[in-house]
Enzyme design. Sequence first.
Site, short mmCIF file in Angstrom:
data_model
loop_
_atom_site.label_atom_id
_atom_site.label_comp_id
_atom_site.label_asym_id
_atom_site.label_seq_id
_atom_site.Cartn_x
_atom_site.Cartn_y
_atom_site.Cartn_z
N ASP A 16 -1.67 -5.52 9.42
CA ASP A 16 -3.00 -4.92 9.50
C ASP A 16 -3.90 -5.51 8.42
OD1 ASP A 16 -1.56 -3.70 7.44
OD2 ASP A 16 -2.48 -1.73 7.74
N GLY B 252 0.82 -1.20 0.00
CA GLY B 252 0.00 0.00 0.00
C GLY B 252 0.86 1.25 0.00
N GLU C 213 5.21 -6.65 7.56
CA GLU C 213 5.11 -5.35 8.21
C GLU C 213 6.14 -5.13 9.33
OE1 GLU C 213 1.47 -5.90 5.94
OE2 GLU C 213 2.59 -7.18 7.31
N GLY D 233 -1.15 -4.48 1.47
CA GLY D 233 -2.46 -4.09 0.97
C GLY D 233 -3.11 -5.13 0.10
#
Length: 525
Positions: free
Chosen positions: A141, A74, A133, A110
Site C-alpha cells: 500500500d 507502520g 506486505e 510505512g
Amino acid sequence: MNRASSLASQLAVVIHRRKFGGRFTILNRPEKYNALNLEMIRSITPQLQAWNESNLCKVIILKATGSKAFCAGGDVRAATFFEEEYQLNHLLATLDKPFVALMNGITMGGGVGLSVHAPFRVATENTVFAMPETHIGFFPDVGGSFFLPRMDGETGTYLALTGTRLKGIDVFLSGVATHYIPSERLPYLEERLCELESDDHEVINAAIEDYVAEPDNETRYSLSGDIRNSIDRLNTVEEIVAVLEKENTPWAKETRDIILKMSPTSLKVTLHLMRVGKNLGIADCFNLEYRLAQKFLEKSDFAEGVTARLIEKRDSPNWNPQTLEQISDEEIENFYFKSPAHSNTLNLLNPRTFISYPHARLGLPTESDIKKVVTGQNRDVGPMAMTKREIVDFFLKERKGKIGTREKVMEVLDRKTRSADDGNDCVRWVNNDDFDNHTVQRIENGKSFHAVNNINLKKCASVPSGSGIIFSDNPEMKVPPLVVPLIFTLLISPLVNECTLSYFMIGSLAWKIRKLATSTPLIPD
C-alpha cells in the site's frame, strides 16, 4: 533551547526543526525502528501543510534518528490509521516545496510511503528497501500501486510479490532512489540545503548532486541481466510459479520458494493491483488502496499473518485458502476490487493528481526513456539510428552529467538492444510492440524518416520532401482508414529492411498518403 524543552524534544516521536531556509522533520522512535504510528502522522501532516505555504521555507528534509532504520513500517491499529497515513502519503507526493527524503537505514512499509513519492530520494550504504506486505497477508500500500508499476519492466511487480530487499546502491540503480550518497556526507548535505535561498527543484538537485558517490567499476545492479529477463516474463501468479519451476536456476528456485510462502490471497490481490494501478492517477491509486485496506480488515489473511510472523514468530501461517489453486482471479476481482467497501472515498488533503511523477527527470533515466531514444520516438533525438556511445552521451547531456547515468543506460542497452547490422555500430531494440496500434506521421522539408518496431529505417537522402512516413505512438495522430493498406504494403516489402526504398516506390504513394492525411496535424520534431 532550555533543558526542559530539549528533554521534551528528545521524548517527542517526531521532532520539527528550522535552520535558515531548511525545515526538518525527524522521525524519533529509534527503539521501534522509527515505525510510523498515528501520533507521528498527526504531528507530521499539519506541519508539512504549514511549511508548504511558507515563503521562508525553501526545502523540507525528512530524516530519522539513528542509522539503523529510516522507518521500518507502520503501527497499524485500525482503519483510521490507513486513512490518515494515505492522506499524508498523498500530501507528500503533491507538495509544492522541494521535499528530500534521507532514506538512511531500513525503509519498509510505512517508511516507503514517506519517501518514494518525494522528488528527491537519497539512499546510502545503510539503506534497505522492501515492500514485504505479502509476507504478512497484506498488500503493498502507501502508494505502492502507483510507484511499483512505474518501475522498469516488471521489477516493481517482482518486489511487490516477493518482498525482495534492495540494499545500498541497488536502491539507486533500480530507480527507487534518485541519488546515492555515503552516510558520512549527509550532515554536509543538510548544511548545504539549508543555505540555499531558492526553492527551485533544479537548484536543490544541483546541490544534492555535489555530494553523490561515483559507482566503482565493480558495481553491478543485482536485478540485471538474466535475472531481469526472467522477472519481465511475469504474468499470472500460477504462471510465474510454473516459469520459475522450469528455469531451474538457484535464483528461480529461491524466488519460487519465497512466493509459495506468501499468502495466496495477498499474492493475487497484489498482482491485480499492479496491473490496475499502472493506468491510474496517484489520487485514484490511494482511493483504491483505502478501499482494499478496509476489505483486508474485513476478510483476509492479514490478522493471521501479523499474529504468526510478527507476534508468535511462526514461519508457517495458516493461510485461508492455503494454495493459489483454491482461489480464482475472478473471486479476487469481485470481492476486493468490484464490491463496495464501508467507505469508498478517501478525503485527500490536496486535490492534485498526476499519471506520472512530475519530477521523474531528477532520477536516472528509465528503461522506457532509453527505449524511446533507440526506437526514434524521442523528439529531441529524432529518427536517427544511434550507437551505444551516442545514446549514452545523449542521456549524460540531458541529465547534466548525473552520476550513475552511464551505468544505467549501458545496462539497459546491453540487455535490450542488438546490432542493427548496418556497419555503423548502430543498435536496435529487440522486443518492440506490434505496430497494430501505431499511427502515421509525415516527414517534410527533406528530413529523414524512421519506423519503430524493429524496422530500423535510417537516413535516405533519395527520399524527396514530404514523401516519407513514420510510425509513432502519439495518440494525437489519427490514421485515415485508407492509408493502412498503403502502409502495410510498405512494411511487407523486403526493400524496407534494406533501407533502399526507391524514389518511385515512395513517390507513387506519397500523394495518396498526403491527400488522405491533410486533415491530420503534423507532429513537430
